[in-house]
Design a protein around this motif. Structure first.
Motif, PDB file in Angstrom:
ATOM      1  N   ASP A  61       7.257   8.274  10.780  1.00 25.87           N
ATOM      2  CA  ASP A  61       6.886   8.959   9.546  1.00 25.87           C
ATOM      3  C   ASP A  61       5.446   9.448   9.644  1.00 25.87           C
ATOM      4  O   ASP A  61       4.710   9.092  10.552  1.00 25.87           O
ATOM      5  CB  ASP A  61       7.055   8.010   8.360  1.00 25.87           C
ATOM      6  CG  ASP A  61       7.118   8.752   7.039  1.00 25.87           C
ATOM      7  OD1 ASP A  61       7.297   9.976   7.074  1.00 25.87           O
ATOM      8  OD2 ASP A  61       6.970   8.116   5.986  1.00 25.87           O
ATOM      9  N   TYR A  62       5.023  10.265   8.675  1.00 23.88           N
ATOM     10  CA  TYR A  62       3.691  10.877   8.755  1.00 23.88           C
ATOM     11  C   TYR A  62       2.586   9.878   8.450  1.00 23.88           C
ATOM     12  O   TYR A  62       1.563   9.850   9.127  1.00 23.88           O
ATOM     13  CB  TYR A  62       3.598  12.065   7.798  1.00 23.88           C
ATOM     14  CG  TYR A  62       2.252  12.751   7.847  1.00 23.88           C
ATOM     15  CD1 TYR A  62       1.916  13.588   8.908  1.00 23.88           C
ATOM     16  CD2 TYR A  62       1.305  12.535   6.847  1.00 23.88           C
ATOM     17  CE1 TYR A  62       0.675  14.204   8.980  1.00 23.88           C
ATOM     18  CE2 TYR A  62       0.064  13.144   6.910  1.00 23.88           C
ATOM     19  CZ  TYR A  62      -0.247  13.976   7.962  1.00 23.88           C
ATOM     20  OH  TYR A  62      -1.483  14.575   8.033  1.00 23.88           O
ATOM     21  N   SER A  63       2.760   9.054   7.425  1.00 28.13           N
ATOM     22  CA  SER A  63       1.669   8.181   7.006  1.00 28.13           C
ATOM     23  C   SER A  63       2.154   6.748   6.830  1.00 28.13           C
ATOM     24  O   SER A  63       3.271   6.502   6.390  1.00 28.13           O
ATOM     25  CB  SER A  63       1.047   8.686   5.698  1.00 28.13           C
ATOM     26  OG  SER A  63       2.020   8.781   4.688  1.00 28.13           O
ATOM     27  N   PHE A  64       1.267   5.817   7.158  1.00 29.23           N
ATOM     28  CA  PHE A  64       1.565   4.392   7.024  1.00 29.23           C
ATOM     29  C   PHE A  64       0.896   3.852   5.771  1.00 29.23           C
ATOM     30  O   PHE A  64      -0.289   4.089   5.524  1.00 29.23           O
ATOM     31  CB  PHE A  64       1.074   3.615   8.247  1.00 29.23           C
ATOM     32  CG  PHE A  64       1.176   2.131   8.078  1.00 29.23           C
ATOM     33  CD1 PHE A  64       2.393   1.491   8.244  1.00 29.23           C
ATOM     34  CD2 PHE A  64       0.061   1.379   7.731  1.00 29.23           C
ATOM     35  CE1 PHE A  64       2.494   0.126   8.069  1.00 29.23           C
ATOM     36  CE2 PHE A  64       0.153   0.013   7.559  1.00 29.23           C
ATOM     37  CZ  PHE A  64       1.374  -0.620   7.728  1.00 29.23           C
ATOM     38  N   ASP A  65       1.659   3.065   4.998  1.00 32.42           N
ATOM     39  CA  ASP A  65       1.173   2.481   3.750  1.00 32.42           C
ATOM     40  C   ASP A  65       1.157   0.958   3.892  1.00 32.42           C
ATOM     41  O   ASP A  65       2.174   0.341   4.203  1.00 32.42           O
ATOM     42  CB  ASP A  65       2.082   2.893   2.587  1.00 32.42           C
ATOM     43  CG  ASP A  65       1.475   2.559   1.228  1.00 32.42           C
ATOM     44  OD1 ASP A  65       0.628   1.657   1.156  1.00 32.42           O
ATOM     45  OD2 ASP A  65       1.869   3.204   0.236  1.00 32.42           O
ATOM     46  N   PHE A  66       0.017   0.339   3.652  1.00 32.91           N
ATOM     47  CA  PHE A  66      -0.120  -1.110   3.766  1.00 32.91           C
ATOM     48  C   PHE A  66       0.773  -1.865   2.776  1.00 32.91           C
ATOM     49  O   PHE A  66       0.959  -3.080   2.924  1.00 32.91           O
ATOM     50  CB  PHE A  66      -1.573  -1.531   3.531  1.00 32.91           C
ATOM     51  CG  PHE A  66      -2.486  -1.248   4.687  1.00 32.91           C
ATOM     52  CD1 PHE A  66      -2.506  -2.080   5.788  1.00 32.91           C
ATOM     53  CD2 PHE A  66      -3.333  -0.147   4.669  1.00 32.91           C
ATOM     54  CE1 PHE A  66      -3.354  -1.822   6.858  1.00 32.91           C
ATOM     55  CE2 PHE A  66      -4.178   0.118   5.725  1.00 32.91           C
ATOM     56  CZ  PHE A  66      -4.191  -0.719   6.830  1.00 32.91           C
ATOM     57  N   ALA A  67       1.317  -1.168   1.796  1.00 36.12           N
ATOM     58  CA  ALA A  67       2.156  -1.838   0.792  1.00 36.12           C
ATOM     59  C   ALA A  67       3.350  -2.554   1.423  1.00 36.12           C
ATOM     60  O   ALA A  67       3.862  -3.527   0.861  1.00 36.12           O
ATOM     61  CB  ALA A  67       2.648  -0.822  -0.243  1.00 36.12           C
ATOM     62  N   CYS A  68       3.798  -2.112   2.595  1.00 36.40           N
ATOM     63  CA  CYS A  68       4.943  -2.752   3.245  1.00 36.40           C
ATOM     64  C   CYS A  68       4.636  -4.176   3.689  1.00 36.40           C
ATOM     65  O   CYS A  68       5.550  -4.941   4.016  1.00 36.40           O
ATOM     66  CB  CYS A  68       5.421  -1.918   4.425  1.00 36.40           C
ATOM     67  SG  CYS A  68       4.247  -1.838   5.802  1.00 36.40           S
ATOM     68  N   LEU A  69       3.362  -4.559   3.679  1.00 38.44           N
ATOM     69  CA  LEU A  69       2.970  -5.901   4.115  1.00 38.44           C
ATOM     70  C   LEU A  69       2.856  -6.889   2.958  1.00 38.44           C
ATOM     71  O   LEU A  69       2.524  -8.061   3.181  1.00 38.44           O
ATOM     72  CB  LEU A  69       1.618  -5.843   4.836  1.00 38.44           C
ATOM     73  CG  LEU A  69       1.492  -4.875   6.020  1.00 38.44           C
ATOM     74  CD1 LEU A  69       0.073  -4.924   6.567  1.00 38.44           C
ATOM     75  CD2 LEU A  69       2.497  -5.201   7.110  1.00 38.44           C
ATOM     76  N   ARG A  70       3.128  -6.463   1.751  1.00 37.44           N
ATOM     77  CA  ARG A  70       2.896  -7.320   0.576  1.00 37.44           C
ATOM     78  C   ARG A  70       3.699  -8.608   0.609  1.00 37.44           C
ATOM     79  O   ARG A  70       3.227  -9.652   0.143  1.00 37.44           O
ATOM     80  CB  ARG A  70       3.222  -6.539  -0.698  1.00 37.44           C
ATOM     81  CG  ARG A  70       2.200  -5.481  -1.046  1.00 37.44           C
ATOM     82  CD  ARG A  70       2.649  -4.611  -2.197  1.00 37.44           C
ATOM     83  NE  ARG A  70       1.649  -3.603  -2.513  1.00 37.44           N
ATOM     84  CZ  ARG A  70       1.889  -2.536  -3.270  1.00 37.44           C
ATOM     85  NH1 ARG A  70       3.117  -2.339  -3.779  1.00 37.44           N
ATOM     86  NH2 ARG A  70       0.932  -1.665  -3.517  1.00 37.44           N
ATOM     87  N   SER A  71       4.911  -8.569   1.161  1.00 36.98           N
ATOM     88  CA  SER A  71       5.750  -9.767   1.179  1.00 36.98           C
ATOM     89  C   SER A  71       5.167 -10.873   2.046  1.00 36.98           C
ATOM     90  O   SER A  71       5.640 -12.010   1.990  1.00 36.98           O
ATOM     91  CB  SER A  71       7.156  -9.416   1.683  1.00 36.98           C
ATOM     92  OG  SER A  71       7.773  -8.458   0.849  1.00 36.98           O
ATOM     93  N   HIS A  72       4.164 -10.542   2.848  1.00 34.08           N
ATOM     94  CA  HIS A  72       3.639 -11.519   3.802  1.00 34.08           C
ATOM     95  C   HIS A  72       2.155 -11.801   3.576  1.00 34.08           C
ATOM     96  O   HIS A  72       1.457 -12.244   4.481  1.00 34.08           O
ATOM     97  CB  HIS A  72       3.888 -11.011   5.222  1.00 34.08           C
ATOM     98  CG  HIS A  72       5.314 -10.615   5.466  1.00 34.08           C
ATOM     99  ND1 HIS A  72       6.297 -11.530   5.747  1.00 34.08           N
ATOM    100  CD2 HIS A  72       5.928  -9.400   5.412  1.00 34.08           C
ATOM    101  CE1 HIS A  72       7.460 -10.909   5.883  1.00 34.08           C
ATOM    102  NE2 HIS A  72       7.257  -9.614   5.678  1.00 34.08           N
TER     103      HIS A  72
END
Length: 349
Positions: free
Chosen positions: A176-187
């Motif tokens: 994908d074009y951009s990475f969002d740190f929100a995907c790490l919230r579960s950890h």
């Protein structure tokens, strides 16, 4: 006395010192040796190879042999698997014949109750072909380290679905074009090491997101960092001790002074972080002083150890920055046009 008659608490530490090849040879000696050595043989499983696909044929026979062995006695063999790596040449997502074994692999993973580390190449294609693989990985509750390579949004969504609280996450080649740190919230409560390589762009983390257990942070973008990303990192990762940052170009990044007192080791390549707190170790790779590197920042960093990937202008620049290198004890020069080998010297006060 037969060595295999020794107590298990004596034999098992000995077997741990064997290479996997030697353990496999030991497993052929007898049934007793087989039962003992297979714990070492199956503890770290790597299917395929990291070499380019064009140099090698597929490794389907290896995968079939592995799944057949484990499923012969899954309650015994699958229990030994602690680390599993699937290289891209072990799986050919574009050829139906080479993915016929994937359901068997899903079954193996379902029995691998002690799995701690998982590394998947072509993760996005794998999950498209076999959604059951996504589900069985998400259901594991003991995985501590996850590495996804050549992945997209579906593979990234695995992070939010996982029952395990991951301690280490490594991501490489985000489609994908951009990475969002929100995907790490579960950890947030468990994550200690985070690495992302070759993301096109990286978005700044939200103000409310804080990963205060992370001690190692490695960020590599294929484009350039924005000032908003850089200035938000100390708040989002306040306990980082080892920081590595790299971007595609050496265009100067102008940011306000940044205080990040937890950092002990700093590695920069094609980017400059305007850090105003001291570090113990500083590694500068391909940072050009003619394109915005502020020599006065050495006054703040005061490194005890400095590694330089040499440019033609570094020799003169280091002299100009000498006032900021009063605490320097070790200097390492790499890739210098003036040096035909790595040069390390001790700098006395």
């Amino acid at each position: 006395m037969n060595v295999l008659e020794l107590p298990q608490d004596v034999l098992l530490p000995i077997v741990e010192f064997l290479t996997q090849h030697d353990a496999a040879q030991l497993a052929r000696a007898s049934w007793a040796a087989h039962a003992l050595a297979m714990q070492r043989v199956l503890s770290v499983v790597e299917l395929g190879t990291a070499r380019p696909r064009k140099e090698l044929a597929g490794h389907l026979p290896h995968v079939v042999s592995f799944t057949s062995l484990v499923l012969r006695t899954p309650n015994v063999y699958a229990h030994h698997i602690k680390s599993l790596t699937l290289h891209s040449d072990a799986i050919d997502p574009w050829s139906k014949g080479d993915v016929a074994y994937v359901p068997l692999l899903v079954e193996v993973l379902g029995h691998a109750s002690n799995l701690r580390k998982l590394d998947l190449y072509q993760a996005e294609s794998l999950f498209d072909i076999c959604p059951a693989l996504f589900d069985v990985i998400a259901s594991h509750d003991r995985i501590q380290a996850l590495e996804l390579r050549h992945f997209g949004k579906k593979a990234l969504s695995l992070l939010a679905r996982m029952k395990s609280g991951l301690q280490e996450i490594a991501l490489e080649d985000f489609a994908d074009y951009s990475f969002d740190f929100a995907c790490l919230r579960s950890h947030m409560a468990t994550l200690k090491v985070f690495r992302i390589k070759r993301a096109v762009t990286i978005l700044p983390p939200c103000d409310s997101d804080i990963w205060d257990q992370v001690h190692t942070l490695d960020l590599h973008t294929s484009y350039d960092y924005t000032p908003e990303v850089v200035t938000s990192l100390p708040r989002a990762f306040p306990q980082v001790r080892v920081l590595s940052m790299q971007q595609h170009s050496s265009r100067p990044l102008l940011t306000p002074p940044i205080a990040w007192p937890s950092i002990e080791a700093l590695r920069l390549s094609h980017v400059w972080l305007n850090l105003i707190t001291p570090v113990h170790l500083l590694h500068l790779g391909e940072v050009d002083v003619n394109r915005g590197f502020p020599l006065q920042c050495f006054e703040h960093l005061q490194p005890a150890a400095l590694t330089l990937d040499m440019q033609y202008n570094w020799l003169q620049s280091i002299r100009a920055a000498s006032n900021g290198l009063r605490k320097l004890r070790y200097l390492q020069l790499q890739n210098s046009p003036y040096l035909n080998h790595k040069f390390v010297s001790r700098i006395h006060p």
